[in-house]
Design a protein around this motif. Sequence first.
Motif, PDB file in Angstrom:
ATOM      1  N   VAL A   1       0.849  -1.194   0.000  1.00 51.09           N
ATOM      2  CA  VAL A   1       0.000   0.000   0.000  1.00 51.09           C
ATOM      3  C   VAL A   1       0.883   1.242   0.000  1.00 51.09           C
ATOM      4  N   THR A   2       0.656   2.124  -0.957  1.00 52.80           N
ATOM      5  CA  THR A   2       1.440   3.356  -1.037  1.00 52.80           C
ATOM      6  C   THR A   2       0.712   4.496  -0.328  1.00 52.80           C
ATOM      7  N   ARG A   3       1.442   5.564  -0.138  1.00 55.90           N
ATOM      8  CA  ARG A   3       0.894   6.744   0.540  1.00 55.90           C
ATOM      9  C   ARG A   3      -0.324   7.290  -0.202  1.00 55.90           C
ATOM     10  N   LYS A   4      -0.216   7.446  -1.519  1.00 54.92           N
ATOM     11  CA  LYS A   4      -1.332   7.995  -2.281  1.00 54.92           C
ATOM     12  C   LYS A   4      -2.528   7.052  -2.266  1.00 54.92           C
ATOM     13  N   ALA A   5      -2.274   5.743  -2.359  1.00 52.52           N
ATOM     14  CA  ALA A   5      -3.373   4.775  -2.342  1.00 52.52           C
ATOM     15  C   ALA A   5      -4.125   4.844  -1.019  1.00 52.52           C
ATOM     16  N   LEU A   6      -3.396   4.983   0.085  1.00 51.55           N
ATOM     17  CA  LEU A   6      -4.055   5.075   1.388  1.00 51.55           C
ATOM     18  C   LEU A   6      -4.912   6.329   1.471  1.00 51.55           C
ATOM     19  N   ASN A   7      -4.378   7.469   1.064  1.00 53.76           N
ATOM     20  CA  ASN A   7      -5.148   8.707   1.166  1.00 53.76           C
ATOM     21  C   ASN A   7      -6.343   8.720   0.228  1.00 53.76           C
ATOM     22  N   THR A   8      -6.233   8.032  -0.901  1.00 53.64           N
ATOM     23  CA  THR A   8      -7.406   7.879  -1.773  1.00 53.64           C
ATOM     24  C   THR A   8      -8.482   7.058  -1.066  1.00 53.64           C
ATOM     25  N   HIS A   9      -8.079   5.996  -0.393  1.00 51.88           N
ATOM     26  CA  HIS A   9      -9.014   5.154   0.357  1.00 51.88           C
ATOM     27  C   HIS A   9      -9.674   5.935   1.495  1.00 51.88           C
ATOM     28  N   LEU A  10      -8.943   6.881   2.068  1.00 52.52           N
ATOM     29  CA  LEU A  10      -9.437   7.642   3.228  1.00 52.52           C
ATOM     30  C   LEU A  10     -10.260   8.866   2.833  1.00 52.52           C
ATOM     31  N   ARG A  11     -10.405   9.094   1.550  1.00 54.03           N
ATOM     32  CA  ARG A  11     -10.954  10.365   1.068  1.00 54.03           C
ATOM     33  C   ARG A  11     -12.289  10.740   1.707  1.00 54.03           C
ATOM     34  N   ASP A  12     -13.163   9.782   1.920  1.00 53.14           N
ATOM     35  CA  ASP A  12     -14.492  10.067   2.467  1.00 53.14           C
ATOM     36  C   ASP A  12     -14.597   9.834   3.972  1.00 53.14           C
ATOM     37  N   SER A  13     -13.473   9.598   4.607  1.00 53.55           N
ATOM     38  CA  SER A  13     -13.502   9.286   6.043  1.00 53.55           C
ATOM     39  C   SER A  13     -13.251  10.503   6.925  1.00 53.55           C
ATOM     40  N   GLY A  14     -12.815  11.605   6.321  1.00 50.45           N
ATOM     41  CA  GLY A  14     -12.453  12.771   7.125  1.00 50.45           C
ATOM     42  C   GLY A  14     -11.071  12.653   7.734  1.00 50.45           C
ATOM     43  N   LEU A  15     -10.302  11.643   7.314  1.00 48.47           N
ATOM     44  CA  LEU A  15      -8.961  11.423   7.849  1.00 48.47           C
ATOM     45  C   LEU A  15      -7.948  11.417   6.713  1.00 48.47           C
ATOM     46  N   TRP A  16      -6.669  11.561   7.074  1.00 50.84           N
ATOM     47  CA  TRP A  16      -5.609  11.423   6.083  1.00 50.84           C
ATOM     48  C   TRP A  16      -4.308  11.051   6.776  1.00 50.84           C
ATOM     49  N   PHE A  17      -3.350  10.566   5.949  1.00 52.64           N
ATOM     50  CA  PHE A  17      -2.014  10.258   6.453  1.00 52.64           C
ATOM     51  C   PHE A  17      -1.064  11.293   5.871  1.00 52.64           C
ATOM     52  N   PRO A  18      -0.471  12.166   6.709  1.00 52.29           N
ATOM     53  CA  PRO A  18       0.213  13.350   6.197  1.00 52.29           C
ATOM     54  C   PRO A  18       1.694  13.196   5.880  1.00 52.29           C
ATOM     55  N   VAL A  19       2.321  12.094   6.280  1.00 46.78           N
ATOM     56  CA  VAL A  19       3.765  11.970   6.049  1.00 46.78           C
ATOM     57  C   VAL A  19       4.010  11.812   4.546  1.00 46.78           C
ATOM     58  N   ASP A  20       4.731  12.763   3.959  1.00 51.58           N
ATOM     59  CA  ASP A  20       4.857  12.851   2.504  1.00 51.58           C
ATOM     60  C   ASP A  20       6.327  13.025   2.117  1.00 51.58           C
ATOM     61  N   PRO A  21       7.012  11.929   1.739  1.00 56.96           N
ATOM     62  CA  PRO A  21       8.419  12.048   1.340  1.00 56.96           C
ATOM     63  C   PRO A  21       8.616  12.556  -0.080  1.00 56.96           C
ATOM     64  N   GLY A  22       7.526  12.839  -0.779  1.00 56.65           N
ATOM     65  CA  GLY A  22       7.627  13.301  -2.160  1.00 56.65           C
ATOM     66  C   GLY A  22       7.234  12.202  -3.128  1.00 56.65           C
ATOM     67  N   ALA A  23       7.985  11.127  -3.142  1.00 58.10           N
ATOM     68  CA  ALA A  23       7.659   9.985  -3.997  1.00 58.10           C
ATOM     69  C   ALA A  23       6.447   9.249  -3.430  1.00 58.10           C
ATOM     70  N   ASP A  24       5.748   8.514  -4.303  1.00 57.94           N
ATOM     71  CA  ASP A  24       4.615   7.707  -3.843  1.00 57.94           C
ATOM     72  C   ASP A  24       5.157   6.380  -3.320  1.00 57.94           C
ATOM     73  N   ALA A  25       5.849   6.460  -2.206  1.00 56.19           N
ATOM     74  CA  ALA A  25       6.524   5.294  -1.628  1.00 56.19           C
ATOM     75  C   ALA A  25       5.530   4.386  -0.926  1.00 56.19           C
ATOM     76  N   SER A  26       5.921   3.127  -0.743  1.00 55.89           N
ATOM     77  CA  SER A  26       5.110   2.209   0.047  1.00 55.89           C
ATOM     78  C   SER A  26       5.234   2.589   1.515  1.00 55.89           C
ATOM     79  N   LEU A  27       4.144   2.444   2.242  1.00 60.91           N
ATOM     80  CA  LEU A  27       4.117   2.906   3.632  1.00 60.91           C
ATOM     81  C   LEU A  27       5.020   2.074   4.530  1.00 60.91           C
TER      82      LEU A  27
END
Length: 533
Positions: A158-184
């Motif tokens: 699971v990558t950072r962008k994939a997780l935040n896409t999944h969380l889009r309607d939850s009112g939550l997000w994962f903010p750690v952003d190294p720039g690349a769409d790295a795996s969590l």
Amino acid sequence: MGWCRSQLKGPHPFRHCPAMASLLRATATWGLFPWRGYCSRIKQGKLGEDFVEALKAVVGSPHVSTAAAVLQHHGHDESMHRCRPPDAVVWPQNVEQVSQLAALCYSQGVPIIPFGTGTGLEGGVCAVQGGVCFNLTHMDRILALNPEDFSVVVEPGVTRKALNTHLRDSGLWFPVDPGADASLCGMAATGASGTNAVRYGTIRDNVLNLEVVLPGGQLLHTAGLGRHFRKSAAGYNLTGLFVGSEGTLGLITAATLRLHPAPEATVAATCAFPSVQAAVDSTVHILQAAVPVARIGEPGTGQSRRLQRYSKLDCSVAPTLFLEFHGSEQALVEQVQRTEEITQSNGAFHFSWAKEAEQRSQLWAARHNAWYAALALRPGCKGYATDVCVPISRLPEILVQTKEDLKASGLTGTIVGHVGDGNFHCILLVDPEDTEELCRVEAFATSWVGKSTVWAREVGETEGSGRSPPLMVSSLLPRRALALHGTCTGEHGIGLGKRQLLQEEVGAVGIETMRQLKATLDPRGLMNPGKVL
């Protein structure tokens, strides 16, 4: 470190094959005879046919490859470290398969190298001793979301962008952003962070629990099975031990992460200053005033005009802070107003801010495009990125020194800073066919001691050949950071290039303690060998 069949589910895949059964018996007795030679089937640089068949018996033939192109792809990341391909690549589908594969490799003395998205910057996936690369991207499920507890459990694919896409309607997000769409899980393994660290912390601050397959195949939950509490005083911090371990202690197969409320509104701002010192002073004053700024960055020191031209951004070429604020509409008005007052008191000019997503993206364009803008400075050359972190008060000093060092070394490069936490990156441009320039880059950015490894490798230097590397000053940038009470890496990790610097940073007692931990968990030294220590 023995492997117990009861840990695994379903019928054993080797039971109908005598060769596989033989390997299994060796695996089962490893815990009793840890230094016996079970490597007779493994030839250096090439895995035996029986062993490759054993890998296929665990994950299926389609999920094992020894093709040259596949091995080459898995032997390097985004760094300048030369490719060292593994002998085989496997794609496990679940943690049970990871456990079986790890036990099999460990019993046979075969190195184990984890692989995620390949976006690392310190050669962490290079198979310096060959072995088996575990590509974990097929394990890409979000296993559990606990909105009321602000936590989520993810597999390593699971990558950072994939997780935040999944969380889009939850009112939550994962903010750690190294720039690349790295795996969590890869981010956890390398201790990643990013521009949001000034408010939300690094990955280390946002990992609650880890599921780890240890070298012998046992499964460890660092905070206890299924637990996702916010704090604990229970014993040693095993979770922290594995964050930043770069695959040298075990394979992270799931991570429980802390989530944050998605901000109601976001505002970005830029402001220019007459000097780097004034920009840093403003940063310190903003933090002292308890303004909850989310991101503070300073892009392109020394190359601002070209970086901004690349990004088609119309702003001053003076040292420029890029800021971002998260919160309610009313709170953001107060934060921006207070920040503007502080920056103006330090001589800032050209203060502008943007609320709409498109405008914010344009303001951050230079920061996000810094890597590509730097590459455009010398078309056809490769980029080498390194990073250090110092106390914020020492940032102006090291930035000025680094610009002078770049000029003296004759290297082309640019600097991109995370001013809010004292971290900055130096992006160097190098012709990969120019051995002498490679030497200078190595001397500037890595832990070269004595003869340059690039020089020796490229010219084929041997003992008594009479050929000597060019005169160089070793590790200018990271050793300057250490001298200013900083660290040789704030984000990228140690990997291959900064092992000597780690020893200098933590001292003899610190490095010996790390070696003892490594020897306890990985006595045969097969987990991602050659990295960190």
